[in-house]
Write an enzyme that holds these catalytic residues in place. Structure first.
Site, PDB file in Angstrom:
ATOM      1  N   SER A 140       0.842  -1.196   0.000  1.00 39.87           N
ATOM      2  CA  SER A 140       0.000   0.000   0.000  1.00 39.87           C
ATOM      3  C   SER A 140       0.874   1.241   0.000  1.00 39.87           C
ATOM      4  CB  SER A 140      -0.901  -0.001   1.245  1.00 39.87           C
ATOM      5  OG  SER A 140      -1.539   1.248   1.407  1.00 39.87           O
ATOM      6  N   TYR A 153      -2.528  -1.293  10.309  1.00 37.95           N
ATOM      7  CA  TYR A 153      -2.458  -1.631   8.879  1.00 37.95           C
ATOM      8  C   TYR A 153      -1.081  -1.265   8.333  1.00 37.95           C
ATOM      9  CZ  TYR A 153      -3.768  -1.572   3.894  1.00 37.95           C
ATOM     10  OH  TYR A 153      -3.834  -1.794   2.543  1.00 37.95           O
TER      11      TYR A 153
END
Length: 237
Positions: A140, A153
């Site tokens: 990401s 995350y």
């Protein structure tokens, strides 16, 4: 002994980027094994492939559970040679660090970090033996930039990035390609519905992202795309 089938293994295969990756690989005649918790979505995906459904098999499992990972890996290894592992499954909480519960933290870390490492550990030895393999980690842009309400995350994705970088150096001479992909905002189910309603027009679509990843996978010869950053033209949200 029956020869194993060369296969591409994709986690989180029932929606978003994972589903799009199944479609692009299967439609290019690669055999794909998809893993997801949602059986109905996998059944629907297989049907949607039409004449190319023969290239897609699936297993239903929750990869945050280690015992389920071990079971599916044994199932896969008995019949398939995973020459490409795509660690795509990922979850987030979109909460501040102080508000994340211990249960949420454990679930995110198990899904986003532990499961990919377990899968790599399972399938890497055969890749080394055959001197043939590709590992693609869908990470990401949180690896590249700080975003609030994404601490766990970010920790999980950054952990997988670091693990993979070391792994790449350890296996430079084994013909193993390790591709870390850093997608920006993509319109998938990981986002809360309100965020999708507000920002989807600025987000990338999964199929476009999957096509770029497939192109990186298909690179031939003595080269490898090691890092692939994909962002919307308008930048991060």
């Amino acid at each position: 002994m029956e020869e194993k089938i060369n296969s591409v293994l994709i986690t989180g295969a029932s929606s978003g980027i994972g589903k799009a990756l199944v479609e692009v690989f299967a439609n290019n005649a690669y055999h794909v094994i998809g893993i997801s918790r949602r059986e109905k979505n996998l059944i629907d995906l297989k049907k949607s492939l039409g004449e190319n459904e023969k290239y897609f098999d699936y297993l239903v499992a929750d990869i945050s559970e280690r015992n389920q990972i071990e079971e599916i890996c044994d199932n896969i290894s008995s019949k398939y040679f995973v020459h490409c592992l795509i660690n795509n499954a990922g979850i987030s909480s979109f909460k501040s660090a102080i508000d994340d519960t211990i249960d949420e933290i454990e679930k995110i870390i198990k899904t986003n970090l532990f499961a990919p490492i377990y899968l790599i550990k399972k399938f890497l030895p055969e890749m080394i033996l055959k001197k043939d393999g590709t590992i693609i980690n869908i990470l990401s842009v949180v690896n590249k930039k700080i975003f609030t309400n994404s601490s766990i995350y970010s920790a999980s994705k950054t952990g997988l990035e670091s693990f993979s970088k070391v792994l790449r150096e350890e296996h430079r001479n084994d013909n193993i390609k390790i591709i870390n992909v850093f997608p920006g905002a993509t319109a998938t189910e990981i986002w809360p519905s309100k965020a999708l309603e507000k920002y989807s027009s600025k987000m990338m679509d999964s199929k476009s992202v999957a096509n770029i990843i497939f192109q990186a996978f298909e690179q031939k010869g003595n080269l490898s795309v090691e890092e692939l950053v994909i962002r919307p033209i308008t930048g991060d949200l």
